[in-house]
Design a protein around this motif. Structure first.
Motif, PDB file in Angstrom:
ATOM      1  N   LYS A 177       0.838  -1.209   0.000  1.00 15.53           N
ATOM      2  CA  LYS A 177       0.000   0.000   0.000  1.00 15.53           C
ATOM      3  C   LYS A 177       0.872   1.258   0.000  1.00 15.53           C
ATOM      4  CE  LYS A 177      -4.071  -1.924   2.383  1.00 15.53           C
ATOM      5  NZ  LYS A 177      -3.714  -3.326   2.172  1.00 15.53           N
ATOM      6  N   THR A 178       1.884   1.291  -0.849  1.00 17.76           N
ATOM      7  CA  THR A 178       2.746   2.471  -0.855  1.00 17.76           C
ATOM      8  C   THR A 178       2.137   3.550  -1.739  1.00 17.76           C
ATOM      9  OG1 THR A 178       4.173   2.291  -2.781  1.00 17.76           O
ATOM     10  CG2 THR A 178       4.658   0.820  -0.960  1.00 17.76           C
ATOM     11  N   PHE A 179       2.697   4.737  -1.610  1.00 18.22           N
ATOM     12  CA  PHE A 179       2.247   5.889  -2.386  1.00 18.22           C
ATOM     13  C   PHE A 179       2.844   5.871  -3.790  1.00 18.22           C
ATOM     14  CE2 PHE A 179       6.061   6.457  -0.128  1.00 18.22           C
ATOM     15  CZ  PHE A 179       6.899   6.962  -1.098  1.00 18.22           C
ATOM     16  N   LEU A 180       3.784   4.955  -4.046  1.00 21.64           N
ATOM     17  CA  LEU A 180       4.441   4.930  -5.352  1.00 21.64           C
ATOM     18  C   LEU A 180       3.420   4.633  -6.445  1.00 21.64           C
ATOM     19  CD1 LEU A 180       7.587   2.826  -4.364  1.00 21.64           C
ATOM     20  CD2 LEU A 180       7.558   5.266  -4.941  1.00 21.64           C
ATOM     21  N   GLN A 181       3.619   5.291  -7.598  1.00 19.81           N
ATOM     22  CA  GLN A 181       2.734   5.046  -8.733  1.00 19.81           C
ATOM     23  C   GLN A 181       3.577   4.561  -9.904  1.00 19.81           C
ATOM     24  OE1 GLN A 181       0.921   9.101  -8.619  1.00 19.81           O
ATOM     25  NE2 GLN A 181      -0.977   7.941  -8.563  1.00 19.81           N
ATOM     26  N   LEU A 182       2.910   3.990 -10.892  1.00 19.10           N
ATOM     27  CA  LEU A 182       3.653   3.423 -12.015  1.00 19.10           C
ATOM     28  C   LEU A 182       3.326   4.091 -13.336  1.00 19.10           C
ATOM     29  CD1 LEU A 182       3.384  -0.390 -11.220  1.00 19.10           C
ATOM     30  CD2 LEU A 182       5.417   1.063 -11.036  1.00 19.10           C
ATOM     31  N   GLY A 183       4.337   4.105 -14.194  1.00 16.95           N
ATOM     32  CA  GLY A 183       4.140   4.575 -15.559  1.00 16.95           C
ATOM     33  C   GLY A 183       4.839   3.629 -16.517  1.00 16.95           C
ATOM     34  N   ALA A 184       4.370   3.612 -17.766  1.00 15.37           N
ATOM     35  CA  ALA A 184       5.049   2.848 -18.818  1.00 15.37           C
ATOM     36  C   ALA A 184       5.967   3.799 -19.577  1.00 15.37           C
ATOM     37  CB  ALA A 184       4.019   2.220 -19.755  1.00 15.37           C
ATOM     38  N   GLN A 185       6.905   3.214 -20.313  1.00 20.97           N
ATOM     39  CA  GLN A 185       7.847   4.060 -21.067  1.00 20.97           C
ATOM     40  C   GLN A 185       7.434   4.245 -22.512  1.00 20.97           C
ATOM     41  OE1 GLN A 185      11.852   2.556 -20.771  1.00 20.97           O
ATOM     42  NE2 GLN A 185      11.667   2.154 -18.591  1.00 20.97           N
ATOM     43  N   ASN A 186       6.416   3.505 -22.936  1.00 17.42           N
ATOM     44  CA  ASN A 186       6.029   3.548 -24.346  1.00 17.42           C
ATOM     45  C   ASN A 186       4.658   2.898 -24.488  1.00 17.42           C
ATOM     46  OD1 ASN A 186       6.263   3.959 -27.129  1.00 17.42           O
ATOM     47  ND2 ASN A 186       7.415   2.056 -27.454  1.00 17.42           N
ATOM     48  N   ILE A 187       4.033   3.130 -25.615  1.00 16.07           N
ATOM     49  CA  ILE A 187       2.720   2.546 -25.909  1.00 16.07           C
ATOM     50  C   ILE A 187       2.601   2.473 -27.428  1.00 16.07           C
ATOM     51  CG2 ILE A 187       1.588   4.835 -25.941  1.00 16.07           C
ATOM     52  CD1 ILE A 187      -0.898   3.563 -24.684  1.00 16.07           C
ATOM     53  N   ASN A 188       1.886   1.483 -27.932  1.00 18.50           N
ATOM     54  CA  ASN A 188       1.599   1.473 -29.367  1.00 18.50           C
ATOM     55  C   ASN A 188       0.369   2.342 -29.615  1.00 18.50           C
ATOM     56  OD1 ASN A 188       0.255   0.174 -31.983  1.00 18.50           O
ATOM     57  ND2 ASN A 188       2.438  -0.304 -31.987  1.00 18.50           N
ATOM     58  N   ASP A 189       0.276   2.896 -30.800  1.00 22.72           N
ATOM     59  CA  ASP A 189      -0.869   3.764 -31.092  1.00 22.72           C
ATOM     60  C   ASP A 189      -2.132   2.977 -31.395  1.00 22.72           C
ATOM     61  OD1 ASP A 189       0.711   3.112 -33.392  1.00 22.72           O
ATOM     62  OD2 ASP A 189      -0.453   4.534 -34.573  1.00 22.72           O
ATOM     63  N   ASN A 190      -1.992   1.651 -31.638  1.00 18.49           N
ATOM     64  CA  ASN A 190      -3.168   0.799 -31.859  1.00 18.49           C
ATOM     65  C   ASN A 190      -3.533   0.087 -30.558  1.00 18.49           C
ATOM     66  OD1 ASN A 190      -3.386   0.821 -34.981  1.00 18.49           O
ATOM     67  ND2 ASN A 190      -1.217   0.475 -34.541  1.00 18.49           N
ATOM     68  N   ASP A 191      -4.796  -0.341 -30.470  1.00 21.39           N
ATOM     69  CA  ASP A 191      -5.225  -1.009 -29.235  1.00 21.39           C
ATOM     70  C   ASP A 191      -5.039  -2.522 -29.259  1.00 21.39           C
ATOM     71  OD1 ASP A 191      -5.724   1.300 -27.932  1.00 21.39           O
ATOM     72  OD2 ASP A 191      -7.916   1.186 -28.032  1.00 21.39           O
ATOM     73  N   GLU A 192      -4.814  -3.095 -30.433  1.00 20.71           N
ATOM     74  CA  GLU A 192      -4.533  -4.534 -30.531  1.00 20.71           C
ATOM     75  C   GLU A 192      -4.093  -4.828 -31.957  1.00 20.71           C
ATOM     76  OE1 GLU A 192      -8.079  -6.889 -30.045  1.00 20.71           O
ATOM     77  OE2 GLU A 192      -9.145  -5.807 -31.603  1.00 20.71           O
ATOM     78  N   GLY A 193      -3.654  -6.046 -32.191  1.00 21.95           N
ATOM     79  CA  GLY A 193      -3.384  -6.440 -33.565  1.00 21.95           C
ATOM     80  C   GLY A 193      -2.011  -7.038 -33.789  1.00 21.95           C
ATOM     81  N   ALA A 194      -1.684  -7.209 -35.071  1.00 18.90           N
ATOM     82  CA  ALA A 194      -0.442  -7.869 -35.477  1.00 18.90           C
ATOM     83  C   ALA A 194       0.700  -6.852 -35.481  1.00 18.90           C
ATOM     84  CB  ALA A 194      -0.631  -8.501 -36.855  1.00 18.90           C
ATOM     85  N   PHE A 195       1.210  -6.570 -34.303  1.00 16.40           N
ATOM     86  CA  PHE A 195       2.317  -5.610 -34.149  1.00 16.40           C
ATOM     87  C   PHE A 195       3.360  -6.258 -33.240  1.00 16.40           C
ATOM     88  CE2 PHE A 195      -1.604  -3.203 -34.835  1.00 16.40           C
ATOM     89  CZ  PHE A 195      -1.260  -2.499 -35.985  1.00 16.40           C
ATOM     90  N   THR A 196       4.105  -7.185 -33.785  1.00 17.07           N
ATOM     91  CA  THR A 196       5.044  -7.991 -33.013  1.00 17.07           C
ATOM     92  C   THR A 196       5.959  -7.144 -32.130  1.00 17.07           C
ATOM     93  OG1 THR A 196       4.996  -9.673 -34.724  1.00 17.07           O
ATOM     94  CG2 THR A 196       6.870  -9.744 -33.204  1.00 17.07           C
ATOM     95  N   GLY A 197       5.979  -7.501 -30.869  1.00 19.62           N
ATOM     96  CA  GLY A 197       6.897  -6.833 -29.942  1.00 19.62           C
ATOM     97  C   GLY A 197       6.344  -5.575 -29.311  1.00 19.62           C
ATOM     98  N   GLU A 198       5.157  -5.177 -29.702  1.00 22.99           N
ATOM     99  CA  GLU A 198       4.609  -3.923 -29.194  1.00 22.99           C
ATOM    100  C   GLU A 198       3.682  -4.148 -27.994  1.00 22.99           C
ATOM    101  OE1 GLU A 198       5.034  -0.456 -30.617  1.00 22.99           O
ATOM    102  OE2 GLU A 198       6.828  -1.672 -30.826  1.00 22.99           O
TER     103      GLU A 198
END
Ligand code: PGA
Length: 248
Positions: free
Chosen positions: A56-77
């Motif tokens: 229950k810490t105050f620390l929050q998380l973020g990602a370093q990157n995101i793909n612009d699509n929500d799903e699909g054939a984008f290997t490694g994304e």
């Protein structure tokens, strides 16, 4: 506005190292003066969330990157729906992605939209190169980035946004920007947001500085008008240093 300090771990720390670092930060940061966001690699996010939830810490998380699509054939994304519920923030438009992976302003705009669509707060990085600054084009570069990068979201959506001013020449170089440069660009960015969205929304958008920040220079930026926090790279891998920055 609440101060925000974000640690961008970049491509560092395996799962065990990440676990150790998060545990140390959790123990060391006992009196934070900022909201603290950690951005480990994708492979460590689930473990990081587990540690944060179980303690229950105050620390929050973020990602370093995101793909612009929500799903699909984008290997490694990695797509927004995979990050939703796991992280609150996502770094978008970091200069390493703009330069090394040739992400252009239009793609970054779609990534900002992907964040908003998936209820993640984009930490949109903007900043000029050495050449642009030498040619007197620093402001023009940053304003052009903002104009295109924010073109796919609405005015209301913009209130859930963080901007990080990161001059490319200051990142990982040990040459942190003079506070006067950061002050001028922060006010330029704020004025742009004010003109585009109005005061109420512009005031909600935190503007961070990033580029060779450390415990010795952090206070100089945190004291600047309209600077809402820091995006810390190298120094965020050292728990003593990063803990100190979070408790200045
Ligand atoms: P640095 O990186 O603090 O190591 O310069 C900052 C960043 O890339 O976000």
């Amino acid at each position: 506005m609440n101060r925000l300090v974000v640690g961008n771990w970049k491509m560092n720390m395996n799962l065990r190292q990440a676990e150790t670092l998060i545990t140390r930060l959790r123990q060391q940061i006992t009196a934070p003066t900022a909201s603290v966001v950690l951005c480990p690699s994708f492979v460590s996010l689930a473990k990081a969330q587990e540690i944060i939830l179980s303690h229950k810490t105050f620390l929050q998380l973020g990602a370093q990157n995101i793909n612009d699509n929500d799903e699909g054939a984008f290997t490694g994304e990695v797509a927004g729906p995979m990050l939703k519920g796991l992280v609150k923030y996502c770094i978008v438009g970091h200069s390493e992605r703009r330069i090394i992976y040739q992400e252009d302003n239009e793609l970054i705009a779609r990534k900002v939209a992907a964040c908003i669509r998936n209820k993640l707060t984009p930490i949109l990085c903007v900043g000029e190169t050495t050449n642009a600054r030498q040619d007197g084009l620093a402001q023009r570069t940053v304003l052009d980035q903002l104009e295109t990068n924010l073109s796919e979201i609405t005015r209301d959506e913009a209130s859930n946004l963080v901007i990080a001013y990161e001059p490319v020449w200051a990142i990982g170089s040990g040459v942190n920007a003079e506070p006067s440069i950061v002050q001028a660009m922060t006010l330029t960015i704020h004025q742009y947001l004010f003109n585009k969205y109005g005061q109420a929304i512009a005031d909600k958008i935190a503007i961070l500085y990033g580029g060779s920040t450390n415990v010795d220079n952090a206070s100089a930026y945190l004291g600047l008008h309209k600077v809402g926090g820091l995006l810390v790279g190298g120094a965020s891998l050292n728990y003593k240093e990063f803990s100190s920055i979070c408790q200045l």
